[in-house]
Design an enzyme around this catalytic site. Structure first.
Site, PDB file in Angstrom:
ATOM      1  N   PRO A  12     -22.339 -63.889  14.309  1.00 24.41           N
ATOM      2  CA  PRO A  12     -21.788 -63.320  13.221  1.00 24.41           C
ATOM      3  C   PRO A  12     -20.693 -62.321  13.731  1.00 24.41           C
ATOM      4  O   PRO A  12     -20.868 -61.671  14.418  1.00 24.41           O
ATOM      5  CB  PRO A  12     -22.801 -62.572  12.405  1.00 24.41           C
ATOM      6  CG  PRO A  12     -23.977 -62.585  13.690  1.00 24.41           C
ATOM      7  CD  PRO A  12     -23.782 -63.908  14.309  1.00 24.41           C
ATOM      8  N   ASN A  13     -19.721 -62.181  12.676  1.00 21.32           N
ATOM      9  CA  ASN A  13     -18.552 -61.410  12.989  1.00 21.32           C
ATOM     10  C   ASN A  13     -17.678 -61.345  14.114  1.00 21.32           C
ATOM     11  O   ASN A  13     -16.726 -60.899  14.251  1.00 21.32           O
ATOM     12  CB  ASN A  13     -19.196 -59.937  12.883  1.00 21.32           C
ATOM     13  CG  ASN A  13     -19.937 -59.417  11.591  1.00 21.32           C
ATOM     14  OD1 ASN A  13     -19.238 -59.814  10.267  1.00 21.32           O
ATOM     15  ND2 ASN A  13     -21.160 -59.092  11.488  1.00 21.32           N
ATOM     16  N   ARG A  20     -11.661 -56.493  14.178  1.00 18.94           N
ATOM     17  CA  ARG A  20     -12.910 -55.525  13.911  1.00 18.94           C
ATOM     18  C   ARG A  20     -13.222 -54.397  14.748  1.00 18.94           C
ATOM     19  O   ARG A  20     -13.520 -55.117  16.029  1.00 18.94           O
ATOM     20  CB  ARG A  20     -14.232 -56.279  13.368  1.00 18.94           C
ATOM     21  CG  ARG A  20     -15.452 -55.513  13.187  1.00 18.94           C
ATOM     22  CD  ARG A  20     -16.543 -56.548  13.133  1.00 18.94           C
ATOM     23  NE  ARG A  20     -17.992 -55.707  13.113  1.00 18.94           N
ATOM     24  CZ  ARG A  20     -18.837 -56.121  13.779  1.00 18.94           C
ATOM     25  NH1 ARG A  20     -18.547 -56.815  15.112  1.00 18.94           N
ATOM     26  NH2 ARG A  20     -19.713 -55.163  13.906  1.00 18.94           N
ATOM     27  N   TYR A  25     -14.697 -53.694  20.425  1.00 17.67           N
ATOM     28  CA  TYR A  25     -14.869 -54.908  20.851  1.00 17.67           C
ATOM     29  C   TYR A  25     -13.425 -55.444  21.508  1.00 17.67           C
ATOM     30  O   TYR A  25     -13.730 -56.781  21.943  1.00 17.67           O
ATOM     31  CB  TYR A  25     -15.366 -55.979  19.561  1.00 17.67           C
ATOM     32  CG  TYR A  25     -16.679 -55.534  18.976  1.00 17.67           C
ATOM     33  CD1 TYR A  25     -17.606 -56.054  19.578  1.00 17.67           C
ATOM     34  CD2 TYR A  25     -16.554 -54.964  17.917  1.00 17.67           C
ATOM     35  CE1 TYR A  25     -19.013 -55.433  19.377  1.00 17.67           C
ATOM     36  CE2 TYR A  25     -17.883 -54.497  17.163  1.00 17.67           C
ATOM     37  CZ  TYR A  25     -18.848 -54.711  17.926  1.00 17.67           C
ATOM     38  OH  TYR A  25     -20.198 -54.217  17.515  1.00 17.67           O
ATOM     39  N   ASN A  76     -23.222 -65.445  22.719  1.00 15.41           N
ATOM     40  CA  ASN A  76     -23.073 -64.298  22.149  1.00 15.41           C
ATOM     41  C   ASN A  76     -23.534 -64.186  20.716  1.00 15.41           C
ATOM     42  O   ASN A  76     -22.895 -64.648  19.737  1.00 15.41           O
ATOM     43  CB  ASN A  76     -21.668 -63.699  22.184  1.00 15.41           C
ATOM     44  CG  ASN A  76     -21.549 -62.332  21.487  1.00 15.41           C
ATOM     45  OD1 ASN A  76     -22.490 -61.825  20.984  1.00 15.41           O
ATOM     46  ND2 ASN A  76     -20.481 -61.737  21.764  1.00 15.41           N
ATOM     47  N   ALA A  79     -25.550 -59.572  16.201  1.00 14.63           N
ATOM     48  CA  ALA A  79     -26.483 -58.933  15.659  1.00 14.63           C
ATOM     49  C   ALA A  79     -27.864 -59.792  15.553  1.00 14.63           C
ATOM     50  O   ALA A  79     -28.984 -59.032  15.604  1.00 14.63           O
ATOM     51  CB  ALA A  79     -26.261 -58.576  14.229  1.00 14.63           C
ATOM     52  N   GLU A 100     -26.639 -64.899  27.931  1.00 13.56           N
ATOM     53  CA  GLU A 100     -26.250 -64.031  26.947  1.00 13.56           C
ATOM     54  C   GLU A 100     -25.182 -63.077  27.301  1.00 13.56           C
ATOM     55  O   GLU A 100     -24.922 -62.642  28.445  1.00 13.56           O
ATOM     56  CB  GLU A 100     -27.523 -63.332  26.606  1.00 13.56           C
ATOM     57  CG  GLU A 100     -27.417 -62.473  25.552  1.00 13.56           C
ATOM     58  CD  GLU A 100     -28.604 -61.608  25.197  1.00 13.56           C
ATOM     59  OE1 GLU A 100     -28.635 -60.723  24.128  1.00 13.56           O
ATOM     60  OE2 GLU A 100     -29.677 -61.587  26.055  1.00 13.56           O
ATOM     61  N   HIS A 102     -22.763 -60.025  25.702  1.00 12.20           N
ATOM     62  CA  HIS A 102     -22.114 -59.163  24.546  1.00 12.20           C
ATOM     63  C   HIS A 102     -21.054 -58.426  25.143  1.00 12.20           C
ATOM     64  O   HIS A 102     -20.722 -57.915  26.277  1.00 12.20           O
ATOM     65  CB  HIS A 102     -23.256 -58.144  24.303  1.00 12.20           C
ATOM     66  CG  HIS A 102     -24.558 -58.636  24.005  1.00 12.20           C
ATOM     67  ND1 HIS A 102     -24.805 -58.947  22.621  1.00 12.20           N
ATOM     68  CD2 HIS A 102     -25.520 -58.972  24.516  1.00 12.20           C
ATOM     69  CE1 HIS A 102     -25.941 -59.454  22.367  1.00 12.20           C
ATOM     70  NE2 HIS A 102     -26.513 -59.494  23.514  1.00 12.20           N
ATOM     71  N   ARG A 109     -25.506 -48.266  23.048  1.00 14.12           N
ATOM     72  CA  ARG A 109     -25.142 -48.006  21.557  1.00 14.12           C
ATOM     73  C   ARG A 109     -26.431 -47.548  20.896  1.00 14.12           C
ATOM     74  O   ARG A 109     -27.349 -47.271  21.461  1.00 14.12           O
ATOM     75  CB  ARG A 109     -24.647 -49.503  21.165  1.00 14.12           C
ATOM     76  CG  ARG A 109     -23.080 -49.800  21.820  1.00 14.12           C
ATOM     77  CD  ARG A 109     -22.340 -51.125  21.383  1.00 14.12           C
ATOM     78  NE  ARG A 109     -22.332 -50.661  19.710  1.00 14.12           N
ATOM     79  CZ  ARG A 109     -21.973 -51.624  18.989  1.00 14.12           C
ATOM     80  NH1 ARG A 109     -21.618 -53.174  19.457  1.00 14.12           N
ATOM     81  NH2 ARG A 109     -21.435 -51.541  17.747  1.00 14.12           N
TER      82      ARG A 109
END
Length: 149
Positions: A12-13, A20, A25, A76, A79, A100, A102, A109
């Protein structure tokens, strides 16, 4: 399944990469990232299939598909990494190595981002290195696949 294939899934996103929160990012777009992944994989003899979805069920369906179409997965989950037991279970069920990734350092964070359900079933995790993390994940996955017995 003759051709050597890797599936890169972005959650997502991530369709908004480059737009964004570029301070978190980066400014690379998703299309640019996908092209870099395909080119990088090709240099090692692997076809890289890149996909993105904002929908948990779609990501699960793609994970299930890998049983007959891909040798390994770079994920990735965005969320969903911190919330989805269903994605964790899908990874565990497909019997394919998962790395994985990110873009940001999830451990630096918000507290809720420090836990990843994906990490519990992934072979490894790369975070905080921006889009370079994807290239490192491809390198690691290719190394795993070429040295499995």
């Amino acid at each position: 399944m003759n051709a050597k294939k890797i599936l890169v899934i972005n959650g997502p996103n991530l369709n908004l990469l480059g737009l964004r929160q570029p301070e978190v990012y980066g400014s690379t777009t998703l299309a640019e990232l996908e092209e870099h992944c395909r080119v990088h994989g090709a240099t090692m003899g692997f076809e890289v299939d890149c996909r993105q979805s904002n929908h948990e069920g779609t990501i699960i369906d793609w994970l299930h598909e890998t049983r007959g179409t891909s040798h390994g997965i770079i994920l990735n989950a965005g969320a969903y990494s911190h919330t989805s037991v269903a994605i964790m279970d899908a990874i565990a069920s497909v019997e394919r190595p998962v790395i994985e990734v990110h873009l940001s350092n999830i451990h630096a964070r918000e507290e809720f981002r420090h836990t990843s359900f994906v990490s519990k079933v992934a072979k490894g995790m790369i975070c905080g290195l921006g889009t370079t993390g994807y290239m490192l994940a491809i390198d690691a996955l290719v190394d795993m696949l070429e040295h499995e017995k």
